[in-house]
Design a protein around this motif. Structure first.
Motif, PDB file in Angstrom:
ATOM      1  N   LYS A  30       0.823  -1.205   0.000  1.00  0.00           N
ATOM      2  CA  LYS A  30       0.000   0.000   0.000  1.00  0.00           C
ATOM      3  C   LYS A  30       0.859   1.257   0.000  1.00  0.00           C
ATOM      4  O   LYS A  30       0.428   2.314  -0.447  1.00  0.00           O
ATOM      5  N   TYR A  69      -4.290   2.494   0.257  1.00  0.00           N
ATOM      6  CA  TYR A  69      -4.971   1.264  -0.126  1.00  0.00           C
ATOM      7  C   TYR A  69      -4.632   0.906  -1.565  1.00  0.00           C
ATOM      8  O   TYR A  69      -4.174   1.729  -2.355  1.00  0.00           O
ATOM      9  N   ASN A 117      -6.449  -2.028  -4.650  1.00  0.00           N
ATOM     10  CA  ASN A 117      -7.481  -3.027  -4.881  1.00  0.00           C
ATOM     11  C   ASN A 117      -6.929  -4.414  -4.584  1.00  0.00           C
ATOM     12  O   ASN A 117      -5.746  -4.691  -4.805  1.00  0.00           O
ATOM     13  N   TYR A 118      -7.779  -5.302  -4.097  1.00  0.00           N
ATOM     14  CA  TYR A 118      -7.341  -6.659  -3.781  1.00  0.00           C
ATOM     15  C   TYR A 118      -6.749  -7.355  -4.998  1.00  0.00           C
ATOM     16  O   TYR A 118      -5.827  -8.154  -4.886  1.00  0.00           O
ATOM     17  N   ASP A 119      -7.281  -7.077  -6.185  1.00  0.00           N
ATOM     18  CA  ASP A 119      -6.759  -7.780  -7.350  1.00  0.00           C
ATOM     19  C   ASP A 119      -5.408  -7.232  -7.793  1.00  0.00           C
ATOM     20  O   ASP A 119      -4.806  -7.742  -8.734  1.00  0.00           O
ATOM     21  N   GLN A 120      -4.900  -6.210  -7.105  1.00  0.00           N
ATOM     22  CA  GLN A 120      -3.550  -5.710  -7.353  1.00  0.00           C
ATOM     23  C   GLN A 120      -2.549  -6.274  -6.346  1.00  0.00           C
ATOM     24  O   GLN A 120      -1.350  -6.065  -6.487  1.00  0.00           O
ATOM     25  N   TYR A 173     -11.930 -11.610  -0.740  1.00  0.00           N
ATOM     26  CA  TYR A 173     -10.578 -11.080  -0.604  1.00  0.00           C
ATOM     27  C   TYR A 173      -9.553 -11.912  -1.375  1.00  0.00           C
ATOM     28  O   TYR A 173      -8.356 -11.661  -1.278  1.00  0.00           O
ATOM     29  N   ASP A 230     -16.155 -10.280  -5.028  1.00  0.00           N
ATOM     30  CA  ASP A 230     -15.985  -8.962  -5.630  1.00  0.00           C
ATOM     31  C   ASP A 230     -14.511  -8.705  -5.847  1.00  0.00           C
ATOM     32  O   ASP A 230     -13.791  -8.348  -4.931  1.00  0.00           O
ATOM     33  N   SER A 231     -14.036  -8.889  -7.082  1.00  0.00           N
ATOM     34  CA  SER A 231     -12.615  -8.713  -7.359  1.00  0.00           C
ATOM     35  C   SER A 231     -12.192  -7.262  -7.291  1.00  0.00           C
ATOM     36  O   SER A 231     -11.013  -6.953  -7.330  1.00  0.00           O
ATOM     37  N   GLN A 232     -13.161  -6.356  -7.196  1.00  0.00           N
ATOM     38  CA  GLN A 232     -12.820  -4.945  -7.100  1.00  0.00           C
ATOM     39  C   GLN A 232     -12.855  -4.443  -5.655  1.00  0.00           C
ATOM     40  O   GLN A 232     -12.746  -3.251  -5.414  1.00  0.00           O
ATOM     41  N   GLN A 251     -11.793  -3.089  -2.389  1.00  0.00           N
ATOM     42  CA  GLN A 251     -10.586  -2.314  -2.154  1.00  0.00           C
ATOM     43  C   GLN A 251      -9.925  -2.745  -0.860  1.00  0.00           C
ATOM     44  O   GLN A 251     -10.543  -2.758   0.194  1.00  0.00           O
TER      45      GLN A 251
END
Length: 248
Positions: free
Chosen positions: A149, A176, A178-181, A204, A240-242, A244
């Protein structure tokens, strides 16, 4: 009137004593771990807290405090606010490392909870632990998720500012991604996977996750669907792949 004044003064004192003071910013240094969960898992910390659910407490935003740190004794469960600094930093052997331009946003910060120890003396990783954890600078070994982060993993180590805070504090400028990052996390142990009735935790893991931190080669990474089937829960409900990471 005097009695009322006294009561008001007592109320103010009680309110002040119930509030944890935020300490002043201090200079420090941070590395990261958890990106090789089959070797270094954030869920096997010396504080004995076990699996860190991503949506409870500070989630995967945790840190191992150097056992040479002046605040190490009694540090388990304590929280720190950390932000990145773009400047030079030295390691424990005196080598200068240029980290100018390393921060994503030097004004943003992350709250981490202390769950583990970065020991100065550790024979299985002697050179690295001696390099970072022996007290030349106040040092935090942050989880890879908290570290990302603030900066990119490629930097390895960054200079930081940190301060002790209440674990419920929200930063003024919350860092923060995004989880997919983020680097994939470690699934909960099979024995605990069915204990959460809502199963919201699977959101997550948009890229899947690791089944076993002791796999040794990273081969334990599977999809959410496969993990739920293996634990007898059937397929996933999407997720939810988006979502945060660290931002509700």
């Amino acid at each position: 009137m005097a009695a009322l004044t006294l009561l008001l003064q007592l109320a103010v004192l009680l309110l002040a004593s119930a509030t944890i003071n935020v300490s002043a910013w201090k200079q420090g240094r941070a590395t990261f771990y958890g990106n090789e969960p089959w070797y270094w898992s954030i869920h096997h910390g010396s504080c004995g807290y076990g699996y860190q659910w991503p949506d409870q407490n500070t989630g995967w935003d945790i840190a191992a405090l150097s056992d040479a740190h002046p605040e190490y004794r009694g540090s388990c469960g304590g929280c720190y606010e950390i932000k990145c600094q773009s400047s030079d930093i030295k390691d424990g052997y005196g080598q200068n490392l240029n980290r100018n331009g390393a921060c994503r946003d030097g004004s943003s910060s992350v709250i981490v909870r202390t769950t583990d120890t970065c020991p100065c003396q550790y024979q299985n990783n002697y050179y690295s632990n001696k390099r970072w954890c022996c007290g030349d600078i106040d040092h935090f070994d942050m989880s890879v998720w908290a570290f990302q982060k603030l900066t990119d993993m490629k930097w390895g180590v960054i200079p930081i500012q940190y301060r002790r805070v209440d674990c419920g504090k929200q930063p003024d400028n919350k860092a923060y991604l995004n989880y997919d990052q983020m680097f994939p996390g470690e699934f909960p142990p099979k024995s605990q996977a069915g204990n959460r009735g809502d199963f919201d935790w699977y959101k997550y893991f948009p890229k899947g996750g690791y089944l076993n931190s002791k796999a040794g080669d990273g081969s334990g990474m599977v999809s959410v669907d496969e993990f739920l089937r293996m634990t007898g829960r059937g397929g996933s409900r999407g997720g939810d792949s988006q979502a945060q990471f660290g931002k509700k």
